[in-house]
Design a protein around this motif. Sequence first.
Motif, PDB file in Angstrom:
ATOM      1  N   UNK A  98     -23.970 -40.076  27.299  1.00 32.98           N
ATOM      2  CA  UNK A  98     -24.262 -38.841  26.592  1.00 32.98           C
ATOM      3  C   UNK A  98     -23.203 -38.516  25.537  1.00 32.98           C
ATOM      4  N   UNK A  99     -21.928 -38.731  25.864  1.00 37.33           N
ATOM      5  CA  UNK A  99     -20.873 -38.408  24.896  1.00 37.33           C
ATOM      6  C   UNK A  99     -20.961 -39.300  23.661  1.00 37.33           C
ATOM      7  N   UNK A 100     -21.307 -40.583  23.833  1.00 34.13           N
ATOM      8  CA  UNK A 100     -21.416 -41.457  22.652  1.00 34.13           C
ATOM      9  C   UNK A 100     -22.631 -41.077  21.810  1.00 34.13           C
ATOM     10  N   UNK A 106     -22.934 -36.223  15.085  1.00 37.07           N
ATOM     11  CA  UNK A 106     -22.064 -35.230  14.465  1.00 37.07           C
ATOM     12  C   UNK A 106     -22.261 -35.253  12.949  1.00 37.07           C
ATOM     13  N   UNK A 107     -22.235 -34.108  12.293  1.00 32.96           N
ATOM     14  CA  UNK A 107     -22.374 -34.080  10.827  1.00 32.96           C
ATOM     15  C   UNK A 107     -21.326 -34.939  10.122  1.00 32.96           C
ATOM     16  N   UNK A 108     -20.114 -34.983  10.656  1.00 29.71           N
ATOM     17  CA  UNK A 108     -19.085 -35.820  10.031  1.00 29.71           C
ATOM     18  C   UNK A 108     -19.432 -37.300  10.132  1.00 29.71           C
ATOM     19  N   UNK A 111     -21.997 -38.024   7.506  1.00 27.68           N
ATOM     20  CA  UNK A 111     -21.352 -38.081   6.194  1.00 27.68           C
ATOM     21  C   UNK A 111     -20.617 -39.398   6.004  1.00 27.68           C
ATOM     22  N   UNK A 112     -19.935 -39.877   7.035  1.00 27.79           N
ATOM     23  CA  UNK A 112     -19.205 -41.135   6.931  1.00 27.79           C
ATOM     24  C   UNK A 112     -20.164 -42.310   6.738  1.00 27.79           C
ATOM     25  N   UNK A 113     -21.246 -42.315   7.484  1.00 24.25           N
ATOM     26  CA  UNK A 113     -22.230 -43.401   7.348  1.00 24.25           C
ATOM     27  C   UNK A 113     -22.866 -43.360   5.968  1.00 24.25           C
ATOM     28  N   UNK A 114     -23.215 -42.170   5.496  1.00 23.49           N
ATOM     29  CA  UNK A 114     -23.808 -42.047   4.165  1.00 23.49           C
ATOM     30  C   UNK A 114     -22.836 -42.523   3.090  1.00 23.49           C
ATOM     31  N   UNK A 115     -21.582 -42.150   3.241  1.00 24.83           N
ATOM     32  CA  UNK A 115     -20.563 -42.544   2.263  1.00 24.83           C
ATOM     33  C   UNK A 115     -20.399 -44.063   2.225  1.00 24.83           C
ATOM     34  N   UNK A 116     -20.354 -44.683   3.397  1.00 25.65           N
ATOM     35  CA  UNK A 116     -20.200 -46.135   3.455  1.00 25.65           C
ATOM     36  C   UNK A 116     -21.428 -46.835   2.867  1.00 25.65           C
TER      37      UNK A 116
END
Length: 132
Positions: A98-100, A106-108, A111-116
């Motif tokens: 569940x934690x993974x 998470x929104x961050x 954002x990181x995946x979109x940026x990459x």
Amino acid sequence: GSGASSFRTIFTEVLQSIGQQRKQGPRASGPPTFELKPEGSHEYDPSFYHLRKTEHQHAMDSIARLRRRKLGASSMGKASIMVLPLVAKPPQAHPRFLSSRLLLHLPLMYAAIRRYLMYVLFNGSWLPPTKP
């Protein structure tokens, strides 16, 4: 043996619980075809890769019709303003994972995946080109 007949019985029961067999003409020689019941239309996965484009389009049209019928029965004519998601909600996660799963949503992280992906798409540039 009895294992095969047991499987056939269970498979037939499950198939009848989620679909209706279509009527075939008198000259039909192929396997029977089934149509999904409206109650199961929310489980259709549009990303299923074993369908050809035309089959997928036909399936999406059928799913839209089934969802409208399902909504029409429950909302008395308000189905035209209701929007249903194309993909079903993911199944309940095992408590250990569940934690993974929460970390992935998470929104961050988005954002990181979109940026990459933009970095890869624009050949190593963090920003899109100024000219198309």
